[in-house]
Design an enzyme around this catalytic site. Structure first.
Site, PDB file in Angstrom:
ATOM      1  N   GLU A  91       0.887  -0.950   0.056  1.00 12.18           N
ATOM      2  CA  GLU A  91      -0.618  -0.148  -0.498  1.00 12.18           C
ATOM      3  C   GLU A  91       0.457   1.502  -0.066  1.00 12.18           C
ATOM      4  O   GLU A  91       0.764   2.543  -0.488  1.00 12.18           O
ATOM      5  CB  GLU A  91      -1.300  -0.190   1.045  1.00 12.18           C
ATOM      6  CG  GLU A  91      -2.068  -0.884   0.988  1.00 12.18           C
ATOM      7  CD  GLU A  91      -1.605  -2.123   1.569  1.00 12.18           C
ATOM      8  OE1 GLU A  91      -0.702  -2.625   1.727  1.00 12.18           O
ATOM      9  OE2 GLU A  91      -2.549  -3.317   1.399  1.00 12.18           O
ATOM     10  N   PHE A 153     -11.586  -6.921  14.429  1.00 11.40           N
ATOM     11  CA  PHE A 153     -10.132  -7.732  13.120  1.00 11.40           C
ATOM     12  C   PHE A 153     -10.397  -6.890  12.781  1.00 11.40           C
ATOM     13  O   PHE A 153     -11.094  -5.988  11.521  1.00 11.40           O
ATOM     14  CB  PHE A 153     -11.062  -9.321  12.683  1.00 11.40           C
ATOM     15  CG  PHE A 153      -9.776  -9.617  11.598  1.00 11.40           C
ATOM     16  CD1 PHE A 153      -8.718  -9.747  12.063  1.00 11.40           C
ATOM     17  CD2 PHE A 153      -9.835 -10.153  10.051  1.00 11.40           C
ATOM     18  CE1 PHE A 153      -7.707 -10.546  11.318  1.00 11.40           C
ATOM     19  CE2 PHE A 153      -9.102 -10.011   9.385  1.00 11.40           C
ATOM     20  CZ  PHE A 153      -7.699 -10.697   9.982  1.00 11.40           C
ATOM     21  N   GLN A 154      -9.015  -6.675  12.083  1.00 11.66           N
ATOM     22  CA  GLN A 154      -8.476  -5.423  11.344  1.00 11.66           C
ATOM     23  C   GLN A 154      -9.090  -3.790  11.943  1.00 11.66           C
ATOM     24  O   GLN A 154      -9.258  -3.601  10.559  1.00 11.66           O
ATOM     25  CB  GLN A 154      -8.597  -5.834   9.918  1.00 11.66           C
ATOM     26  CG  GLN A 154      -7.743  -7.172   9.571  1.00 11.66           C
ATOM     27  CD  GLN A 154      -7.482  -7.675   7.701  1.00 11.66           C
ATOM     28  OE1 GLN A 154      -8.288  -6.835   6.990  1.00 11.66           O
ATOM     29  NE2 GLN A 154      -6.339  -8.180   7.481  1.00 11.66           N
TER      30      GLN A 154
END
Ligand SMILES: Cc1ncc(C[n+]2csc(CCOP(=O)(O)OP(=O)(O)O)c2C)c(N)n1
Length: 657
Positions: A91, A153-154
């Site tokens: 990214e 999560f994340q």
């Protein structure tokens, strides 16, 4: 998935020019202002609405990587007839690619990532864009709104994290807000002082049903950048400039962002004043222009640095008195009155007290300053700059940029970069990493036009070059794009070579391989008695046991690129020509160079610019009269006045004396 009906449904009409009060200097901002008439709403998902919004904002390309939270948006992206998505390998690469694209085109660059690690991987590029005022919209998926704040999560609070390094950011949890938010994000990113805007969209907002409305107008209370300068202030500036005996036009990246090179050239001709172009402004005035003294700052030319120090007037245009330019602030340009023009009022007076502040877009400021100065001249106010120019020309002659060839027959990195600039020419785009190679690329390539030089100036981000070059090549595919990179920087983001090879983006990479973290090593040489703690990279200059780790030629090959190596001065031109001849794939050239070359001139960090060293141990003497110069003019060859490598390749202070 968008239905056929949705795909063929009428789109928002062409967007009119933005209102006159709103500064529009870049990209989509010129064309992406919202339509005046609202189209009837169309039912679709939030994700479809996002893609439709990107189309409405005339986005050509998005650099990104999918993942759970952003996945709904990737599905309709597949069907977009106008938005190309380029799948990067990291990214950070997406962010720098968006920056490179933005700087090569003047449009807003776009990157996209999923929540959590995808988003945090974007942060370096976002911070980089913030420091260098690069227009960019970063779109991130967020965990579903019900899960926000639960350590799902994340989950990462990317809005919170990027608050200090974005121009603005948004968290969207209602799908109805998506078009308006995207329209505002592009407007904010591209107007006024450009910068990065983050749009974080909760997954459930992407999945939910909504109605697409591209907003008829934007309502951004409190956001009205002042672009038109105050007439009286401009007149004051013109008065000072006409009367100054030692003026300097101190030109920063804001001039390029405002696309004001033509207006700058007019002011330069009219005023006859010397010009310095900062690291972010290389190319704003051609290097070949006789009034251009080159780059100021830590590794600036002696003439540029000294001109600022001795000036009686600085006209700062889109520059920000960065510490790398001013050196020790309290002793910077002590005798100068200051005119400071900037579109961001927060910059004015931030570091240096200003006599004439001008808030405005650089192009508008220059467009007004030129006639105002002409009027001053017409009234007979015009200082004679002959003495000033005689002094500056003497400095230019005595202390030209130069470098020493390595005596052991190895390649001097400066020669590699200088030849690259000569062979690829001024029409190419040069993108650099951070370190010695960056400074040499800023010094030894002649920049003749805006947009020919792209680098990470403010944040100094290693790993910038390859992905930014990729973005620049996507934005301006007809130009040759050279990434000038260090062997350290290159190892941070070279995986984007896979992206380039697979997507037909034939960039060229010159790895200036000194087998070390050269700039840090230079500081260790100068300030840590040559104790080289953790700066040896073992990439080639001193090949031990016949190994190069990694072997950049093999690495290039592994990525589907052409890999070349050059180790001897006599092979230099032929290698560059061979790289230039490759047009169907990316090329990586491993230029194995002398590791002890240093960047000169130099003003040590925190020291007064008056202490500039031309080479190690030699400081110019400004106040001497010409006959008593310590440096003989004749000796001022391009390699510097009598400068040579000694046995260990270092400049010896005593010898120089
Ligand atoms: C991400 C990041 N980490 C660390 C630094 C500190 N730093 C500045 S220049 C430099 C060395 C760069 O080495 P290389 O890419 O080989 O370029 P050279 O200076 O040798 O030309 C380092 C480590 C940085 N600027 N950015």
């Amino acid at each position: 998935m968008a239905s056929a009906d949705q795909r063929t449904a009428p789109r928002p009409g062409p967007r009119p020019a933005p209102p006159a009060h709103s500064q529009v200097t870049v990209g989509q901002a010129r064309t992406a202002a919202p339509a005046q008439t609202e189209e009837p709403g169309e039912a679709m998902t939030g994700a479809q609405s996002l893609v439709r919004s990107l189309e409405a904002a005339e986005v050509e390309v998005v650099f990104g990587i999918p993942g759970g939270a952003i996945l709904p948006a990737y599905d309709p992206l597949l069907d977009s007839p106008t938005v190309r998505h380029i799948l990067v390998r990291h990214e950070q690469g997406a962010g720098h690619a968006a920056q490179g694209y933005a700087q090569a085109t003047g449009r807003v660059g776009v990157c996209m990532a999923t929540s959590g690690p995808g988003a945090t991987n974007l942060v370096t590029a976002i911070a980089d864009a913030h420091m260098d005022s690069v227009p960019m919209v970063a779109i991130t998926g967020q965990v579903s709104s019900a899960a926000i704040g639960t350590d799902a999560f994340q989950e990462a609070d990317i809005v919170g994290m990027t608050m200090p390094v974005t121009k603005h950011n948004f968290l969207v949890t209602d799908p109805d807000d998506i078009p308006r938010t995207i329209a505002e994000a592009f407007h904010i990113a591209g107007t006024g002082r450009p910068g990065p805007v983050l749009v974080d969209i909760a997954k459930d907002a992407l999945q939910a049903r909504t109605t697409f409305h591209w907003p008829a107008r934007l309502d951004l209370p409190g956001y009205r950048p002042t672009t038109t300068p105050h007439r009286r202030q401009v007149r004051e500036a013109a008065k000072l400039l006409a009367a100054a005996e030692r003026p300097v036009l101190y030109v920063g990246g804001g001039v390029l962002k405002a696309r004001a090179a033509a207006e700058l050239a007019e002011l330069v001709e009219l005023s006859g004043a010397p010009v310095v172009t900062t690291l972010m402004a290389r190319g704003a005035l051609p290097d070949s222009h006789p009034s251009n003294l080159g780059m100021p700052g830590m590794h600036g030319t002696v003439a540029a640095v000294t001109a600022l120090q001795k000036a009686d007037l600085l006209v700062a245009l889109g520059s920000r008195f960065d510490d790398r330019v001013t050196g020790k602030l309290s002793s910077f340009a002590p005798d100068a009155a200051v005119v400071h023009a900037d579109v961001d009022p927060a910059e004015i007076g931030k570091n240096r007290v200003v006599d004439v502040p001008i808030v405005g877009d650089a192009r508008e400021v220059l467009a007004e300053l030129v006639p105002a100065l002409r009027a001053e001249h017409a009234e007979g106010s015009r200082a004679d700059l002959t003495t000033w120019w005689r002094q500056l020309d003497q400095l230019r002659r005595t202390y030209p940029l130069g470098y020493a060839e390595a005596e052991d027959g190895s390649l001097a990195p400066q020669r590699v970069i200088a030849r690259l600039g000569e062979i690829a020419g001024p029409e190419a785009i040069y993108v650099s990493g951070v370190g010695q190679h960056q400074m040499w690329a800023a010094q030894f390539i002649g920049y003749e036009r805006p947009g020919s030089w792209i680098n990470s100036g403010g944040l100094g981000t290693m790993g910038f070059a390859v992905p930014a070059a990729m973005g620049a090549k996507v934005g301006d595919p007809d130009r040759v794009v050279w990434a000038v990179d260090g062997d350290g920087c290159f190892q941070m983001t070279n995986q984007e070579l896979a992206t380039c090879a697979l997507n037909g983006i034939p960039i060229k990479v010159a790895v200036i391989n000194n087998s070390s973290l050269g700039m840090v090593r230079q500081w260790q040489t100068l300030f840590y008695e040559g104790r080289y703690s953790n700066t040896d990279l073992h990439t080639g200059a001193a090949v031990e046991m016949g190994r190069r780790i990694p072997d950049f030629v093999k690495l290039a090959d592994a990525y589907g690129c052409v890999g070349l190596r050059c180790e001897r001065p006599e092979d230099l031109d032929a290698t560059i020509e061979a790289a230039m001849a490759v047009t169907d794939r990316p090329v990586v050239v491993d230029f194995v160079v002398h590791r002890d070359a240093m960047v000169w001139p130099m003003v040590a960090a925190g020291v007064s610019n008056d202490e500039i060293q031309y080479v190690r141990g030699i400081s110019p003497e400004w106040d001497r009269d010409e006959e008593t110069s310590t440096v003989d003019d004749d000796a001022a060859t391009p390699a510097g006045p009598g400068v040579a490598f000694d046995g260990d390749g270092l400049h010896d202070e005593e010898e120089q004396r």
